[in-house]
Motif scaffolding. Structure first.
Motif, PDB file in Angstrom:
ATOM      1  N   ASP A 255       2.424   3.381 -13.790  1.00  0.00           N
ATOM      2  CA  ASP A 255       1.820   3.284 -15.113  1.00  0.00           C
ATOM      3  C   ASP A 255       0.639   4.258 -15.237  1.00  0.00           C
ATOM      4  OD1 ASP A 255       1.413   1.287 -17.565  1.00  0.00           O
ATOM      5  OD2 ASP A 255      -0.552   1.671 -16.667  1.00  0.00           O
ATOM      6  N   PRO A 256       0.732   5.269 -16.129  1.00  0.00           N
ATOM      7  CA  PRO A 256      -0.298   6.325 -16.168  1.00  0.00           C
ATOM      8  C   PRO A 256      -1.684   5.785 -16.528  1.00  0.00           C
ATOM      9  CG  PRO A 256       1.362   6.654 -17.896  1.00  0.00           C
ATOM     10  CD  PRO A 256       1.814   5.496 -17.090  1.00  0.00           C
ATOM     11  N   GLU A 257      -1.732   4.856 -17.460  1.00  0.00           N
ATOM     12  CA  GLU A 257      -3.007   4.271 -17.881  1.00  0.00           C
ATOM     13  C   GLU A 257      -3.716   3.621 -16.675  1.00  0.00           C
ATOM     14  OE1 GLU A 257      -4.490   4.349 -20.757  1.00  0.00           O
ATOM     15  OE2 GLU A 257      -5.982   2.749 -20.539  1.00  0.00           O
ATOM     16  N   THR A 258      -2.939   2.896 -15.873  1.00  0.00           N
ATOM     17  CA  THR A 258      -3.509   2.261 -14.684  1.00  0.00           C
ATOM     18  C   THR A 258      -3.950   3.314 -13.675  1.00  0.00           C
ATOM     19  OG1 THR A 258      -2.073   0.377 -15.023  1.00  0.00           O
ATOM     20  CG2 THR A 258      -3.061   0.575 -12.860  1.00  0.00           C
ATOM     21  N   HIS A 259      -3.160   4.383 -13.542  1.00  0.00           N
ATOM     22  CA  HIS A 259      -3.552   5.452 -12.627  1.00  0.00           C
ATOM     23  C   HIS A 259      -4.918   6.006 -13.002  1.00  0.00           C
ATOM     24  CE1 HIS A 259       0.509   6.622 -10.626  1.00  0.00           C
ATOM     25  NE2 HIS A 259       0.239   5.340 -10.552  1.00  0.00           N
ATOM     26  N   ARG A 260      -5.126   6.218 -14.317  1.00  0.00           N
ATOM     27  CA  ARG A 260      -6.422   6.749 -14.754  1.00  0.00           C
ATOM     28  C   ARG A 260      -7.543   5.797 -14.363  1.00  0.00           C
ATOM     29  NH1 ARG A 260      -3.509   9.188 -18.818  1.00  0.00           N
ATOM     30  NH2 ARG A 260      -3.441   7.391 -20.181  1.00  0.00           N
ATOM     31  N   ARG A 261      -7.292   4.498 -14.573  1.00  0.00           N
ATOM     32  CA  ARG A 261      -8.321   3.514 -14.256  1.00  0.00           C
ATOM     33  C   ARG A 261      -8.633   3.523 -12.760  1.00  0.00           C
ATOM     34  NH1 ARG A 261     -10.338  -0.908 -16.717  1.00  0.00           N
ATOM     35  NH2 ARG A 261      -8.843  -0.685 -18.415  1.00  0.00           N
ATOM     36  N   ILE A 262      -7.582   3.561 -11.951  1.00  0.00           N
ATOM     37  CA  ILE A 262      -7.802   3.520 -10.505  1.00  0.00           C
ATOM     38  C   ILE A 262      -8.508   4.786 -10.027  1.00  0.00           C
ATOM     39  CG2 ILE A 262      -6.653   3.457  -8.246  1.00  0.00           C
ATOM     40  CD1 ILE A 262      -4.555   1.643  -9.464  1.00  0.00           C
ATOM     41  N   GLU A 263      -8.149   5.933 -10.616  1.00  0.00           N
ATOM     42  CA  GLU A 263      -8.813   7.178 -10.231  1.00  0.00           C
ATOM     43  C   GLU A 263     -10.312   7.106 -10.504  1.00  0.00           C
ATOM     44  OE1 GLU A 263      -6.422   9.956 -12.328  1.00  0.00           O
ATOM     45  OE2 GLU A 263      -5.153  10.346 -10.576  1.00  0.00           O
ATOM     46  N   LYS A 264     -10.650   6.407 -11.591  1.00  0.00           N
ATOM     47  CA  LYS A 264     -12.063   6.289 -11.929  1.00  0.00           C
ATOM     48  C   LYS A 264     -12.767   5.329 -10.971  1.00  0.00           C
ATOM     49  CE  LYS A 264     -12.301   5.625 -16.355  1.00  0.00           C
ATOM     50  NZ  LYS A 264     -12.622   4.939 -17.584  1.00  0.00           N
ATOM     51  N   LEU A 265     -12.096   4.225 -10.656  1.00  0.00           N
ATOM     52  CA  LEU A 265     -12.722   3.192  -9.832  1.00  0.00           C
ATOM     53  C   LEU A 265     -12.750   3.576  -8.348  1.00  0.00           C
ATOM     54  CD1 LEU A 265     -11.207  -0.023 -11.468  1.00  0.00           C
ATOM     55  CD2 LEU A 265     -13.597   0.699 -11.519  1.00  0.00           C
ATOM     56  N   CYS A 266     -11.692   4.193  -7.875  1.00  0.00           N
ATOM     57  CA  CYS A 266     -11.626   4.525  -6.448  1.00  0.00           C
ATOM     58  C   CYS A 266     -11.199   5.974  -6.298  1.00  0.00           C
ATOM     59  CB  CYS A 266     -10.615   3.646  -5.715  1.00  0.00           C
ATOM     60  SG  CYS A 266     -10.527   1.959  -6.272  1.00  0.00           S
ATOM     61  N   PRO A 267     -12.052   6.928  -6.605  1.00  0.00           N
ATOM     62  CA  PRO A 267     -11.656   8.332  -6.606  1.00  0.00           C
ATOM     63  C   PRO A 267     -11.150   8.806  -5.237  1.00  0.00           C
ATOM     64  CG  PRO A 267     -14.034   8.092  -6.883  1.00  0.00           C
ATOM     65  CD  PRO A 267     -13.451   6.731  -6.980  1.00  0.00           C
ATOM     66  N   GLU A 268     -11.657   8.185  -4.140  1.00  0.00           N
ATOM     67  CA  GLU A 268     -11.272   8.685  -2.816  1.00  0.00           C
ATOM     68  C   GLU A 268      -9.876   8.236  -2.394  1.00  0.00           C
ATOM     69  OE1 GLU A 268     -15.157   7.728  -1.383  1.00  0.00           O
ATOM     70  OE2 GLU A 268     -15.303   9.347  -2.852  1.00  0.00           O
ATOM     71  N   THR A 269      -9.596   6.954  -2.665  1.00  0.00           N
ATOM     72  CA  THR A 269      -8.376   6.376  -2.098  1.00  0.00           C
ATOM     73  C   THR A 269      -7.199   6.396  -3.069  1.00  0.00           C
ATOM     74  OG1 THR A 269      -9.464   4.306  -2.648  1.00  0.00           O
ATOM     75  CG2 THR A 269      -9.324   4.890  -0.309  1.00  0.00           C
ATOM     76  N   ALA A 270      -7.466   6.773  -4.329  1.00  0.00           N
ATOM     77  CA  ALA A 270      -6.419   6.659  -5.349  1.00  0.00           C
ATOM     78  C   ALA A 270      -5.161   7.458  -5.004  1.00  0.00           C
ATOM     79  CB  ALA A 270      -6.968   7.097  -6.705  1.00  0.00           C
ATOM     80  N   ALA A 271      -5.349   8.722  -4.613  1.00  0.00           N
ATOM     81  CA  ALA A 271      -4.192   9.599  -4.411  1.00  0.00           C
ATOM     82  C   ALA A 271      -3.256   9.051  -3.342  1.00  0.00           C
ATOM     83  CB  ALA A 271      -4.672  11.000  -4.041  1.00  0.00           C
ATOM     84  N   ALA A 272      -3.850   8.580  -2.246  1.00  0.00           N
ATOM     85  CA  ALA A 272      -3.020   8.051  -1.162  1.00  0.00           C
ATOM     86  C   ALA A 272      -2.248   6.822  -1.637  1.00  0.00           C
ATOM     87  CB  ALA A 272      -3.899   7.692   0.030  1.00  0.00           C
ATOM     88  N   LEU A 273      -2.915   5.996  -2.437  1.00  0.00           N
ATOM     89  CA  LEU A 273      -2.255   4.794  -2.962  1.00  0.00           C
ATOM     90  C   LEU A 273      -1.061   5.166  -3.837  1.00  0.00           C
ATOM     91  CD1 LEU A 273      -2.177   1.708  -3.498  1.00  0.00           C
ATOM     92  CD2 LEU A 273      -3.752   2.102  -5.393  1.00  0.00           C
ATOM     93  N   PHE A 274      -1.262   6.161  -4.709  1.00  0.00           N
ATOM     94  CA  PHE A 274      -0.163   6.555  -5.615  1.00  0.00           C
ATOM     95  C   PHE A 274       1.017   7.105  -4.822  1.00  0.00           C
ATOM     96  CE2 PHE A 274      -3.674   7.649  -8.884  1.00  0.00           C
ATOM     97  CZ  PHE A 274      -3.889   6.301  -9.093  1.00  0.00           C
ATOM     98  N   ALA A 275       0.694   7.867  -3.773  1.00  0.00           N
ATOM     99  CA  ALA A 275       1.777   8.444  -2.960  1.00  0.00           C
ATOM    100  C   ALA A 275       2.574   7.326  -2.308  1.00  0.00           C
ATOM    101  CB  ALA A 275       1.191   9.374  -1.911  1.00  0.00           C
TER     102      ALA A 275
END
Ligand code: GDP
Ligand code: MG
Length: 724
Positions: free
Chosen positions: A223-243
């Protein structure tokens, strides 16, 4: 601030109650009943979606009421959905009233289910109750409340009936006086493990921890909207989580060749269909879908169980009929292989390597692999029942049946998994929320006849029973397991694990034509496990058992005695058939004496007395020890023992040899004992882990073995009296 001061400040802060629901479900009507004229209308900051906020009085308490934009789901496809979602996540209302159009229950519950996934403090108002009654329907609200974990109440917005009561409930929830656990959709064996892995990962991210399941679902969906939120809240760990999430998504989409969002929606509707089937009762005549028409027959109070039993019988019958020629082919293949490998050595050679390969590896592992076709076919049939949506119905049927004896049908789902392998089935009990339900299910699970027992049945049944009886015997074994599991669970629930059972929703996913692809994938997932086990565990255990049947070797004096006897026969008997027969007899006796002298023979003789009342000889008794490593080893071990005792070069199949040594009654006793007795090592280990204490694993191990002994002894003793 002191603790008391803090509490006082909290009490002063006005609580917010939000209304969420589909368009035209009556949100604004309820809102107006509660706020009268005390309302402010404006837009949400930044968007032109209407924001209505007002004040509601309930007795001496005042609440802030918020009318959310109407949406059908929380999937963020429209501005309204995004706004509703963001308000719920960011403003964190103290209670949310899900306004449900009761005359359109299934569609409206879809949003309510997602609200539960978001983890908001929920109250369900079944609005338009008058319309529901006009249709000749009613809803068991108490039951629905048990099944969803949220208070459920009826309202009629335009007359005001039940509205204040609904908000009184919401006020209680807002003030934390009604702690509740919302029940979540179970996304099934395919998706749920992926979801839970993601959830675990998210639970380690402080900013997301509170709504871990929601974020897990949304990242799995991508969900792109959630991705944006997570990127804002956890900028360091977000990418690994999405992968990570993408990996999971790809895997799931590959299995069913369907977008993940559609699969999740299917499961949610299945959950809702389950709720409705249990809570809505109709008095009038309603238009029903094809799926509901089928369910009327399949889930019928009287027909459901017989249909389930008949389907199981049909599956077994088909499995046997189709597998028989394939199995004979495999047998021929392995005996040819044994002969060929054996022929690499000079006749009569007593090479250890030859014995290891022919009597150990080929007789052991080959003896188990012979049953691969049967196993593949049965797994294919089970995958077909699962993917078509029928297995969920089977659980639903068992639910009713199990309710009658004070249990819950949700436990039956891991039990169905247990037909494949007990180990993942025990892990599958994690979906059961009550610890008592879980422990009970884990303890009786080994009674669900797993795939590893199948080689044992496939060995004995065709050897001892004419074709028209084979399916019935197998069916009888499976049913015996189920009945014992149900009785055992009942016993546990009324003694060691007494207590209230927790209600669950039995999901009813839509029926669908299973695709060959997904069936084959599911079949392979299970069969692959069987093959890997044959190549590793069963191979090594076969080698160990071979060694134990080879050493210690006969002392030299005995060898000499046999050699002398041989010389005597050769000297005294003239060349001819009589001498041949005598020599062969001697050779057979030598082989038997060697086996008797070996470790296996000794262990066998030591434990045989304990098994005599069951009709087992020393061969069967020793094979049972091997079965503790893995059930298939029972077959491998018999293969080895018989192969070692064999004298003639031409191999006779194991089935033919068994026919000489045992009666059909003994064969049944052996299968019965293997069905009930001690679970394999892997099961014991996973029980210990999942139950959290050795005592439960020990209870399971000894309880089942003692039960097996008693049941088999009774069966054999009564059977031999009746027959003899
Ligand atoms: P909203 O879109 O969720 O805000 O829905 P509204 O509050 O605007 O209501 C939609 C329509 O349903 C209006 O015409 C209401 O008068 C009507 N309505 C609301 N609640 C009920 C109810 O309980 N029973 C019936 N029969 N009509 C209702
Ligand atoms: Mg409205």
């Amino acid at each position: 601030m002191t603790k008391n001061g803090h509490e006082a400040a909290l009490a002063e802060k006005r609580r917010t109650i939000a209304l969420a629901g589909n368009p035209n479900s009556g949100k604004t009507t309820l809102y107006n009943v509660m706020t009268g004229t005390r309302q402010h209308v404006g837009n949400y900051p930044g968007v032109t979606v209407e924001r209505k906020e007002g004040e509601a009085r309930l007795g001496d308490r005042t609440f802030s009421l918020l009318d959310l934009p109407g949406t059908y789901s929380l999937s963020a496809r429209s501005e309204e959905e995004i706004v509703a979602r963001n308000v719920l996540i960011e403003e964190q209302p103290d209670a949310v009233v899900a306004v449900v159009d009761a005359s359109n229950l299934e569609r409206n519950l879809y949003l309510a289910v997602q609200l539960a996934e978001l983890g908001v403090p929920l109250v369900m108002a079944l609005n338009m109750w008058d319309m529901l009654e006009a249709k000749g329907l009613t809803v068991d609200r108490e039951r629905m409340s048990l099944l969803t974990g949220a208070p459920v109440t009826a309202t009629v917005g335009n007359t005001g009936r039940g509205v204040r009561e609904a908000f009184a409930l919401a006020a209680d929830v807002a003030e934390g006086r009604r702690p509740a656990t919302l029940r979540q959709v179970d996304y099934g064996n395919e998706i749920e493990p992926h979801l839970q892995q993601l959830q675990k990962r998210i639970e380690t991210m402080p900013a997301l921890r509170r709504r871990a399941r929601w974020f897990a679902l949304k990242t799995l969906e991508g969900d792109p909207e959630t991705h944006r939120r997570i990127e804002k809240l956890c900028p360091e760990t977000a990418a690994a989580l999405f992968a990570d999430a993408e990996g999971h998504r790809k895997h799931i989409e590959q299995v069913y060749q369907e977008p993940i969002a559609a699969q999740l929606a299917d499961r949610r509707y299945g959950f809702i269909a389950g709720i409705c089937a249990e809570t809505v009762s109709q008095t009038g005549i309603a238009r029903i879908s094809r799926s509901e028409q089928v369910d009327r027959i399949v889930l019928n109070r009287w027909l459901g169980l017989p249909i389930f039993a008949a389907l199981m019988y049909a599956v077994f019958h088909m499995t046997f009929t189709l597998a028989e020629p394939l199995m004979q082919g495999m047998e021929a293949l392995f005996s040819l292989l044994g002969d060929r490998v054996g022929a690499l050595w000079a006749p009569g050679s007593d090479s250890l390597l030859r014995s290891l390969l022919v009597d150990g590896v080929i007789a052991g592992v080959g003896g188990v692999l012979v049953f691969l076709p049967t196993i593949l076919l049965l797994f294919l049939a089970i995958a077909m029942l699962e993917d078509s949506g029928y297995m969920a119905r089977a659980a639903f049927i068992m639910d009713r049946f199990m309710h009658a004896i004070g249990l819950h049908g949700k436990s039956f789902i891991p039990m169905l998994l247990g037909f494949g392998c007990t180990v993942p089935a025990i892990m599958g009990t994690r979906t059961l929320e009550s610890r008592r339900d879980r422990l009970t299910t884990i303890l009786v699970l080994p009674l669900m006849s797993c795939g590893a027992r199948l080689p044992i049945y496939a060995l004995f049944i065709p050897a001892f029973f004419p074709e028209r009886w084979q399916a019935s015997v197998l069916w009888g074994l499976y049913v015996t397991g189920i009945v014992l599991a149900v009785l055992g669970a009942k016993l546990l629930r009324s003694t060691a694990l007494k207590g209230e059972s927790v209600p669950f929703v039995m999901e009813l996913p839509p029926y669908r034509l299973p695709t060959l692809r997904s069936m084959l994938i599911h079949m392979w997932e299970r069969a692959g496990y069987f093959l890997r086990k044959a190549g590793t565990l069963i191979l090594s255990v076969s080698v160990i058992l071979w060694a134990l049947s080879t050493w210690p070797r006969l002392p030299e004096t005995a060898e000499t005695a046999f050699a002398n006897e041989r010389a005597r026969i050769e000297a005294e008997t003239p060349d001819g058939p009589e001498r041949e027969a005598l020599l062969q007899e001697l050779e057979y006796m030598t082989a038997q004496a060697a086996l008797d002298y070996s470790a296996v023979g000794r262990i066998g003789r030591a434990i045989t007395p304990a098994f005599r009342p069951l009709g087992f000889d020393w061969r069967v008794s020793t094979a049972l020890i091997g079965a503790f490593a893995a059930k298939e080893v029972f077959v491998a071990q018999l293969g080895i023992v018989y192969s070692m005792g064999e004298t003639d070069e031409e191999s006779v199949t194991l089935r033919d040899r068994l026919k000489n040594d045992y009666s059909a009654l003994q064969a049944l006793a052996i299968m019965l004992f293997c069905l009930i007795s001690m679970p394999c090592i892997a099961t014991v280990a996973v029980t210990r882990r999942e139950a959290g204490a050795w005592k439960w694993a020990a209870l399971q191990l000894f309880g089942l073995t003692i039960l097996a002994w008693i049941v088999t002894a009774l069966f054999y003793q009564i059977g031999s009296r009746l027959l003899g």
